[in-house]
Design a protein around this motif. Sequence first.
Motif: not given
Length: 94
Positions: A20-49
């Motif tokens: 509260n407030p609810k987490p939300h998603i914004r466009l990755y290209l604006l670098a305001f992502l409210y959800y991120r993911w890590k693989l083995n401690g390293t950010d998953v680069d959604i914009g590059m793959d």
Amino acid sequence: MFPLDSEEKKVKLSCEVKGNPKPHIRLYLLAFLYYRWKLNGTDVDIGMDFRYSVVEGSLLINNPNKTQDAGMYQCIATNSFGTIVSREAKLQFA
């Protein structure tokens, strides 16, 4: 566990967050992502793959690859009050 002979060719790792407030998603290209993911401690680069995408917080992996995608995943969700990190989820191939 993802079966190597699966016809689906997609993996979905879910991340459900309540806040509260609810987490939300914004466009990755604006670098305001409210959800991120890590693989083995390293950010998953959604914009590059192109194989990776985030849909309502869940990580979708198209054409998963045992060498690149196996490992420990974590979801990171952020709102104006802070950040929370999920427990690790292990993706294995068999």
